[in-house]
Design an enzyme around this catalytic site. Structure first.
Site, short mmCIF file in Angstrom:
data_model
loop_
_atom_site.label_atom_id
_atom_site.label_comp_id
_atom_site.label_asym_id
_atom_site.label_seq_id
_atom_site.Cartn_x
_atom_site.Cartn_y
_atom_site.Cartn_z
N PRO A 154 0.81 -1.21 0.00
CA PRO A 154 0.00 0.00 0.00
C PRO A 154 0.85 1.26 0.00
O PRO A 154 2.08 1.21 0.11
CB PRO A 154 -0.77 -0.12 1.31
CG PRO A 154 0.24 -0.75 2.24
CD PRO A 154 1.03 -1.72 1.37
N ASN A 156 0.50 3.79 2.28
CA ASN A 156 0.65 4.49 3.57
C ASN A 156 1.93 4.13 4.31
O ASN A 156 2.54 4.98 4.96
CB ASN A 156 -0.58 4.26 4.45
CG ASN A 156 -0.83 2.79 4.75
OD1 ASN A 156 -0.47 1.91 3.97
ND2 ASN A 156 -1.47 2.53 5.88
N LYS A 179 5.06 -5.32 -6.19
CA LYS A 179 4.40 -4.16 -6.78
C LYS A 179 4.02 -3.16 -5.69
O LYS A 179 3.10 -3.40 -4.90
CB LYS A 179 3.14 -4.58 -7.55
CG LYS A 179 2.42 -3.39 -8.19
CD LYS A 179 1.06 -3.77 -8.72
CE LYS A 179 0.32 -2.53 -9.20
NZ LYS A 179 0.10 -1.50 -8.14
N PRO A 180 4.68 -2.00 -5.65
CA PRO A 180 4.27 -0.95 -4.72
C PRO A 180 3.09 -0.17 -5.27
O PRO A 180 2.79 -0.23 -6.47
CB PRO A 180 5.52 -0.07 -4.63
CG PRO A 180 6.13 -0.19 -6.00
CD PRO A 180 5.87 -1.62 -6.44
N THR A 234 -10.53 -3.74 -2.39
CA THR A 234 -9.50 -4.32 -3.25
C THR A 234 -9.28 -5.78 -2.89
O THR A 234 -9.11 -6.63 -3.77
CB THR A 234 -8.19 -3.54 -3.12
OG1 THR A 234 -8.43 -2.15 -3.39
CG2 THR A 234 -7.14 -4.06 -4.07
N GLU A 252 -4.26 -8.41 4.10
CA GLU A 252 -4.29 -7.51 5.26
C GLU A 252 -5.01 -6.26 4.81
O GLU A 252 -4.49 -5.47 4.04
CB GLU A 252 -2.86 -7.21 5.74
CG GLU A 252 -2.81 -6.67 7.16
CD GLU A 252 -2.91 -5.15 7.20
OE1 GLU A 252 -4.04 -4.66 7.47
OE2 GLU A 252 -1.91 -4.48 6.96
N CYS A 286 -4.36 1.44 8.98
CA CYS A 286 -5.48 0.51 9.20
C CYS A 286 -5.67 0.20 10.68
O CYS A 286 -6.73 -0.29 11.08
CB CYS A 286 -5.26 -0.77 8.41
SG CYS A 286 -3.66 -1.54 8.69
N GLU A 460 0.87 -11.70 9.10
CA GLU A 460 2.25 -11.27 8.82
C GLU A 460 3.08 -11.48 10.08
O GLU A 460 2.56 -11.72 11.16
CB GLU A 460 2.28 -9.78 8.44
CG GLU A 460 1.22 -9.34 7.46
CD GLU A 460 1.73 -9.26 6.03
OE1 GLU A 460 2.80 -9.81 5.73
OE2 GLU A 460 1.03 -8.64 5.21
#
Length: 483
Positions: A154, A156, A179-180, A234, A252, A286, A460
């Protein structure tokens, strides 16, 4: 070199990926503190994704068979390099995300801690011991890498989330497409540059792109797992799309963290701590403590103390060490946050602090407190993901618990009390993946992080995080065919 592939020992990746003035397939990075374009990158196509997968498949033949000790050594070298270049990583993160530079610097030690932790975990087996369990046979379990995995991070916390994902994926022996978010690629680009000094060619591949390239990863039949940190909407799309090829998933997703403040907590200190956590990264987290529920008897005192702390926040240039809160990530997101605030006003909520855009370049919104809300209100039920905190009251423990659990999200919660019995009850009955007591937003590499409900699946961190990127195989041998 294509957009996606980062070859071993190849420097200047940011320059290589930078788009020229005539390129059409580009992503523009906007500095959220100024509203000005800071970089342009060529976006990966489906063909680029397929090319990167092929490179990763070829590299997996070597990396997947590399002994754990050698994988661990590579991760340790990457960790050392990140630590050596920590100031540059912090500067890039601050500029891309709009995070105050002091906060970006403060986050850095965890980056190399996670990498070093998984370097150690790579060498520890979590499978059962070999033995004779049935039919006169000897059984053992092999923990094997999945193959090529796709990691989508993500905007953030782009660097931290990339490290949370690549460390266990690489430790387990997988090869990676990373992939950022297109809004904040800078620290990920640098991370891939650093990591590929120590990894074999093709092990770690970079995808700079948008929804098209992300979808291509999710749909690709040779990618064995997708790990996504992002919005719940998403995550639902990824889950539905990945089901067509039965990929493993780690999701997540969103959160709406309740904060339960009881009368036995020190009111002013609790308010001070919660303001620090609640407006960190402009509330774009989050796990942000954005939904405060206060015991009725101290409600007025708490609201007064909390609002006083909010008014003392320094909002401004992320590069200024005195800044406590920076901008939101984009104009679009800023308008979404302002929309939540305006609709709350229209629904009858009160806004004792903030509630407006700040008149300066960039995407700044005042730190905002919303009171007199109903549990069914949009601003209570949905993730705002900005510098907006609601405060409600409840008369007793049962109502506190009922209000806390009455959302679709289940990522994190915190309880502020000195009562041990209450602590034990709420840690058991709160339906959230992480429950903090008298603190918020702290994590440890040794502990799992993940959510319930619409906050996702899988976890994670923790040594068992490597299992999220592994598959196990039971081998059962009967030594004597005549027996």
């Amino acid at each position: 070199m294509t957009t996606t592939v980062v070859q071993k020992n190849q420097g200047g990746l940011a320059a290589t990926l930078a788009a020229g003035p005539d390129d059409q397939n580009v992503s523009e990075v906007i500095n959220p503190a100024t509203g000005q374009v800071s970089a342009r990158y060529r976006r990966a196509t489906r063909e680029d994704v397929d090319s990167a997968v092929k490179r990763a498949e070829a590299a997996f033949k070597v990396w997947g068979a590399t002994p754990p000790v050698e994988r661990a050594e590579a991760l340790l070298k990457i960790a050392d390099a990140i630590e050596e270049e920590a100031e540059e990583f912090a500067r890039l993160e601050s500029e891309d995300v709009g995070k105050p530079i002091t906060h970006a610097r403060g986050d850095m030690p965890w980056m190399w801690d996670v990498m070093r932790f998984f370097a150690g975990a790579a060498r520890v087996s979590s499978v059962p011991a070999a033995g004779e369990y049935a039919n006169g046979s000897t059984s053992w379990v092999r923990r094997e890498p999945l193959g090529v995995v796709g990691l989508i991070t993500p905007w953030n916390y782009p660097l931290l989330m990339a490290i949370w994902k690549i460390a266990p994926a690489l430790a387990a022996g997988n090869t990676v497409l990373l992939k950022p978010a297109s809004l904040t690629p800078a620290t990920t680009i640098k991370l891939v540059e650093v990591a590929n000094r120590f990894l074999p060619e093709g092990v770690l591949n970079l995808i700079i792109g948008d929804r098209e390239s992300g979808t291509a990863m999710v749909e690709h039949p040779s990618i064995r797992k997708i790990s996504l940190t992002g919005a719940t909407s998403t995550g639902k799309f990824v889950a539905a799309t990945a089901s067509k090829t039965l990929k493993r998933l780690g999701l997540e997703l969103g959160g709406k963290a309740p904060v339960l403040v009881f009368a036995d907590s020190p009111v002013r200190q609790t308010a001070r701590d919660l303001v620090e956590f609640g407006f960190s990264n402009s509330g774009q987290s989050c796990t942000a403590p954005c939904r405060v529920i206060v015991e009725e008897s101290i409600y007025d005192e708490f609201v007064e103390a909390y609002c006083a702390e909010v008014k003392s926040l320094v909002v401004g240039d992320p590069a200024d060490p005195e800044t406590g809160m920076g901008p939101l990530i984009s104009e679009h997101h800023m308008n979404q946050v302002l929309g939540f605030i305006e609709r709350a006003r229209e629904a009858g909520a009160k806004i004792p602090v903030g509630g407006n855009r700040i008149d300066r370049p960039g995407w700044f919104v005042e730190p905002t407190v919303v009171t007199e809300v109903k549990q069914t209100d949009e601003i209570v039920q949905n993730e705002v993901f900005g510098p907006v905190v609601t405060i409600q009251s409840a008369k007793d423990d049962d109502e506190m618990l009922q209000l806390a659990n009455d959302v679709n999200f289940g990522l994190s919660a915190s309880v502020w009390t000195t009562n041990l019995s209450r602590t034990l009850r709420f840690s058991r009955e709160l339906q959230f993946g992480t429950v903090w007591v008298n603190q918020h937003e702290y994590n440890a590499s040794e502990m799992p992080f993940g959510g319930f409900g619409e906050s996702g699946m899988g976890y994670e961190l923790t040594a068992h995080g490597i299992d999220e990127y592994s598959q196990v195989k039971h081998v059962m041998v009967k030594p004597d065919l005549n027996a």
